[in-house]
Design a protein around this motif. Structure first.
Motif, mmCIF file in Angstrom:
data_model
loop_
_atom_site.group_PDB
_atom_site.id
_atom_site.type_symbol
_atom_site.label_atom_id
_atom_site.label_comp_id
_atom_site.label_asym_id
_atom_site.label_seq_id
_atom_site.Cartn_x
_atom_site.Cartn_y
_atom_site.Cartn_z
ATOM 1 N N ALA A 131 2.196 -3.065 6.211
ATOM 2 C CA ALA A 131 0.817 -3.375 6.454
ATOM 3 C C ALA A 131 -0.093 -3.579 5.254
ATOM 4 O O ALA A 131 -0.889 -4.289 5.367
ATOM 5 N N PHE A 132 0.371 -2.701 4.227
ATOM 6 C CA PHE A 132 -0.270 -2.962 3.043
ATOM 7 C C PHE A 132 -0.078 -4.374 2.484
ATOM 8 O O PHE A 132 -0.737 -5.070 2.005
ATOM 9 N N ALA A 133 1.361 -4.812 2.506
ATOM 10 C CA ALA A 133 1.626 -6.049 2.075
ATOM 11 C C ALA A 133 0.873 -7.170 2.699
ATOM 12 O O ALA A 133 0.474 -8.131 2.258
ATOM 13 N N GLU A 176 4.285 -5.653 -4.243
ATOM 14 C CA GLU A 176 5.655 -5.290 -5.035
ATOM 15 C C GLU A 176 5.399 -3.797 -5.037
ATOM 16 O O GLU A 176 4.329 -3.256 -4.976
ATOM 17 N N GLY A 177 6.484 -3.007 -5.486
ATOM 18 C CA GLY A 177 6.208 -1.773 -5.763
ATOM 19 C C GLY A 177 7.129 -1.027 -6.586
ATOM 20 O O GLY A 177 7.925 -1.810 -7.319
ATOM 21 N N GLN A 178 6.938 0.214 -6.874
ATOM 22 C CA GLN A 178 7.830 0.960 -7.710
ATOM 23 C C GLN A 178 7.841 2.507 -7.371
ATOM 24 O O GLN A 178 6.961 2.863 -6.873
ATOM 25 N N VAL A 179 9.176 2.974 -7.399
ATOM 26 C CA VAL A 179 9.345 4.273 -6.745
ATOM 27 C C VAL A 179 9.629 5.071 -7.927
ATOM 28 O O VAL A 179 10.565 4.938 -8.993
ATOM 29 N N ALA A 180 8.864 6.362 -7.927
ATOM 30 C CA ALA A 180 8.975 7.254 -9.243
ATOM 31 C C ALA A 180 9.125 8.698 -8.684
ATOM 32 O O ALA A 180 8.427 9.039 -7.659
ATOM 33 N N VAL A 189 1.529 -2.546 -5.212
ATOM 34 C CA VAL A 189 0.517 -3.485 -5.792
ATOM 35 C C VAL A 189 0.552 -4.654 -5.033
ATOM 36 O O VAL A 189 1.483 -5.472 -5.025
ATOM 37 N N GLY A 190 -0.640 -5.126 -4.545
ATOM 38 C CA GLY A 190 -0.698 -6.510 -3.705
ATOM 39 C C GLY A 190 -0.891 -7.700 -4.570
ATOM 40 O O GLY A 190 -1.203 -7.527 -5.419
ATOM 41 N N GLU A 191 -0.342 -8.857 -3.902
ATOM 42 C CA GLU A 191 -0.651 -9.970 -4.553
ATOM 43 C C GLU A 191 -2.215 -10.311 -5.057
ATOM 44 O O GLU A 191 -2.461 -10.965 -5.928
ATOM 45 N N ALA A 230 0.124 -5.297 -15.025
ATOM 46 C CA ALA A 230 -0.930 -6.454 -15.279
ATOM 47 C C ALA A 230 -1.466 -6.634 -14.006
ATOM 48 O O ALA A 230 -2.802 -7.349 -13.842
ATOM 49 N N LYS A 231 -0.810 -6.735 -13.042
ATOM 50 C CA LYS A 231 -1.404 -7.473 -11.685
ATOM 51 C C LYS A 231 -2.253 -6.468 -10.997
ATOM 52 O O LYS A 231 -3.398 -6.991 -10.289
ATOM 53 N N VAL A 232 -2.564 -5.189 -11.504
ATOM 54 C CA VAL A 232 -3.596 -4.378 -11.047
ATOM 55 C C VAL A 232 -4.882 -4.825 -11.267
ATOM 56 O O VAL A 232 -4.965 -4.669 -12.426
#
Length: 106
Positions: free
Chosen positions: A24-26, A33-37, A49-51, A87-89
């Motif tokens: 839904a976010f995408a 795109e994402g990152q898991v921490a 982070v959306g386009e 940098a996309k944020v």
């Protein structure tokens, strides 16, 4: 030999719910795109982070559930939150004010 691996229905529901939220976010942000921490006992944080530069995050009860959710959602996953991905944020006035407040004790 038959696969006898047990599937935890509660974990599978959580994966499905997170994947739906990620999708839904995408959709709302023209892709994501994402990152898991790993965040300790609380589990794992999924940073999205959306386009369009919009961003958000979700918390999963474990790193494994988080990884399964992003895989099920079909987004690109980065190993770290740096470089071109970070940098996309796009941050707005709220975020800058909030960051400044933290620095001066607000």
């Amino acid at each position: 030999m038959a696969d006898t691996q047990q599937v935890d229905p509660k974990a599978e529901r959580k994966v499905t719910r997170l994947a739906h939220q990620i999708s839904a976010f995408a959709k709302a942000h023209g892709g994501a795109e994402g990152q898991v921490a790993h965040i300790g006992e609380r589990g794992a944080r999924i940073v999205l982070v959306g386009e369009d530069g919009g961003w958000g995050d979700l918390v999963a009860p474990s790193t494994e559930i988080a990884r399964q959710a992003v895989e099920k959602a079909g987004i690109t996953v980065h190993e770290s939150f740096d470089g071109e991905f970070a940098a996309k944020v796009q941050t707005g006035p709220y975020e800058w004010k909030r960051m400044a407040g933290i620095q001066i004790g607000g």
